[in-house]
Motif scaffolding. Structure first.
Motif, PDB file in Angstrom:
ATOM      1  N   ALA A 124       0.802  -1.207  -0.123  1.00  0.00           N
ATOM      2  CA  ALA A 124       0.021  -0.092   0.079  1.00  0.00           C
ATOM      3  C   ALA A 124       0.799   1.121   0.132  1.00  0.00           C
ATOM      4  CB  ALA A 124      -1.025   0.117   1.134  1.00  0.00           C
TER       5      ALA A 124
ATOM      6  N   GLU B   9      -0.478   4.527  -1.371  1.00  0.00           N
ATOM      7  CA  GLU B   9      -1.748   4.498  -1.800  1.00  0.00           C
ATOM      8  C   GLU B   9      -2.622   5.814  -1.304  1.00  0.00           C
ATOM      9  OE1 GLU B   9      -4.831   1.355  -0.293  1.00  0.00           O
ATOM     10  OE2 GLU B   9      -3.456   0.471  -1.784  1.00  0.00           O
TER      11      GLU B   9
ATOM     12  N   CYS C  44      -7.437   2.995  -7.114  1.00  0.00           N
ATOM     13  CA  CYS C  44      -6.016   3.065  -6.996  1.00  0.00           C
ATOM     14  C   CYS C  44      -5.413   2.392  -6.079  1.00  0.00           C
ATOM     15  CB  CYS C  44      -5.854   4.469  -6.882  1.00  0.00           C
ATOM     16  SG  CYS C  44      -6.301   5.202  -5.311  1.00  0.00           S
ATOM     17  N   GLU C  45      -6.180   1.251  -5.593  1.00  0.00           N
ATOM     18  CA  GLU C  45      -5.604   0.329  -4.510  1.00  0.00           C
ATOM     19  C   GLU C  45      -4.479  -0.773  -4.989  1.00  0.00           C
ATOM     20  OE1 GLU C  45      -8.801  -0.850  -1.732  1.00  0.00           O
ATOM     21  OE2 GLU C  45     -10.006   0.425  -2.963  1.00  0.00           O
ATOM     22  N   SER C  46      -3.761  -1.078  -4.289  1.00  0.00           N
ATOM     23  CA  SER C  46      -2.702  -2.085  -4.572  1.00  0.00           C
ATOM     24  C   SER C  46      -3.229  -3.512  -4.952  1.00  0.00           C
ATOM     25  CB  SER C  46      -1.616  -2.222  -3.624  1.00  0.00           C
ATOM     26  OG  SER C  46      -1.919  -2.349  -2.263  1.00  0.00           O
TER      27      SER C  46
END
Length: 485
Positions: free
Chosen positions: A75, A78, A246-248
């Motif tokens: 993250a 993030e 946009c998250e890992s």
């Protein structure tokens, strides 16, 4: 949520969506955070600079929006991406609603100074000085600091002027730059931002623009800081803040949700940039007065800060209704004799005095237990934190009893955290009922407890949404009922 949230701009009181090519235009915003290259920020081009202060105090500046996106398995970056996107993302339509960044035409300078590592204050000061050297060229008008507390202890109280971030940003404040910061996400914290900053708290708007649906956030911190000044200044939505995904961790979702007072402070930063771009030469004092005077109080709520209402603030500036009162001398709480102030009638003075004695290791355990009964939750939090954890079976029983009797969420958080330290498998019947607690720290402790025994107990899915606490806890409560039955 069953339907998509209303756009953040509508929830802030805009009469229409901010103009993608005009809102925030030419306004320079510094975001203290870190980011990575990502497709969702490529439209910013040369309007986005990524400034990094390295451990050797060398400073680099990259056009990160022009770099190829990278795979990110953790993250890292993030939080910064969500901050940047809430301000600047391109318009998109979701279930018939148009979402757009609050100040998409602004210029952005993300400053990564290696936060939460030793020496962060010196690195931050070096980075801010480097940016301020270009203040006129870049028209730097504001700084967004969502983690202003840095490495400070978040329970022990001392003057905010001793904080390394506050010291690092002092030159920016003196030069007229507006510092916007988040006020904190949970009542377990005691420290609150300095008066110089526009401190932003949150409320539960349930993702809805209609203001009659808005409620106080149940675990929201507010009150006086160590100088005696009430914080926060304003409130903004802190749940279901919609940004492009946009998250890992790869999911099929088309959006991500930003949460907490980091998100609320980000939205207020966008509002400030929007107003600065409309009213050329708008000074920070007038802006702050407009936002704090022409907002909407939550009826029946003893948090004095109003909800941001963009239309009201904008109209007041247009009509020349903003009158800046002469600055009265700032009064600070003063602690002259620690042992005497320990018995002060002022809650904050007692809390500061107790914090000082604890940090100097001049507090006996008996004295800490005595102050864990103090009528002020600010003082009780200091005492319970300093007790750390039960030291024998008798104390462990006392901690459980005190947790059951304590009504203030922040204090409950530290009792739960203390009990988590040496938690046992046979305590599950005491832990699971806490999964419905309004305090985030208490629920986090329940999650961590259950994670210690994954082969034996169901797990708790955490939630930032107050309206979802019961539904997330329901399977656990049912499991416990079936087990006991």
């Amino acid at each position: 949520m069953r339907k998509s949230p209303d756009p953040t701009w509508a929830r802030l009181g805009f009469s229409e969506a901010p103009d993608f090519t005009e809102s925030g235009k030419n306004v320079g915003i510094v975001i203290i955070d870190k980011i990575i290259p990502h497709p969702a920020i490529q439209h910013l081009g040369y309007r986005l600079k990524y400034v990094t202060v390295h451990d050797d105090f060398s400073i680099t500046c990259r056009n990160i929006a022009l770099e190829e996106p990278v795979e990110n398995d953790d993250a890292s970056g993030e939080h910064g991406l969500m901050t940047l996107l809430a301000l600047s993302h391109k318009p998109f339509v979701l279930q018939g609603k148009t979402h757009t960044g609050i100040a998409p035409a602004a210029n952005y300078f993300v400053l990564n100074h290696g936060a939460f590592k030793i020496g962060e204050g010196e690195r931050l000061k070096a980075g801010i000085e480097w940016i301020l050297n270009k203040q006129k060229e870049w028209n730097i008008r504001m700084i967004l600091s969502t983690g202003w507390h840095a490495l400070d202890h978040q329970v022990y109280l001392k003057s905010t002027r001793k904080n390394s971030t506050v010291q690092a940003l002092a030159s920016a404040v003196r030069s007229g730059v507006l510092v916007v910061c988040s006020n904190g996400n949970t009542r377990t914290v005691n420290i609150l931002p300095p008066r110089d900053y526009l401190a932003v708290g949150g409320y539960n708007d349930r993702g809805l623009a209609e203001r009659h649906n808005h409620l106080p956030f149940p675990d929201e911190p507010y009150g006086r800081n160590a100088e005696g000044h009430f914080r926060p200044d304003v409130l903004a939505p802190r749940v279901y803040l919609t940004v492009p995904f946009c998250e890992s961790n790869k999911k099929a979702d088309v959006v991500s949700y930003y949460w907490g007072t980091s998100g609320a402070a980000t939205l207020v930063t966008g509002v400030a940039a929007y107003l600065m771009s409309i009213f050329q030469g708008l000074d920070t004092t007038t802006l702050r007065t407009a936002l704090t005077t022409y907002g909407d109080r939550i009826h029946g709520y003893d948090n004095l800060a109003p909800r941001i209402n963009v239309t009201k603030a904008k109209t007041a500036i247009e009509l020349g209704q903003i009158t800046n009162q002469p600055q009265e001398a700032i009064r600070f709480l003063r602690i002259r004799h620690t042992h005497i102030e320990l018995h002060s009638q002022d809650d904050m003075k007692r809390a500061i005095a107790l914090s000082t004695l604890v940090e100097r290791q001049l507090c006996s355990r008996d004295l800490l237990w005595q102050y864990s009964f103090d009528h002020s939750p600010i003082v009780r939090k200091v005492a319970v934190w300093a007790l750390e954890k039960p030291i024998n079976e008798h104390e462990r029983k006392d901690f459980w009893n005190r947790l059951a009797q304590e009504s203030e969420g922040g204090v409950r958080g530290w009792y739960a955290y203390a009990l988590l330290q040496d938690a046992r498998k046979n305590e599950v019947s005491q832990w699971i009922p806490l999964s419905t607690d309004i305090n985030w720290t208490v629920r986090w402790c329940v999650r961590e407890y259950l994670a210690m025994f994954p082969d034996f107990f169901p797990q708790l899915e955490p939630t930032h949404d107050p309206d979802s606490i019961l539904s997330k806890a329901s399977p656990l409560i049912q499991w416990l009922s079936d087990r006991n039955g």
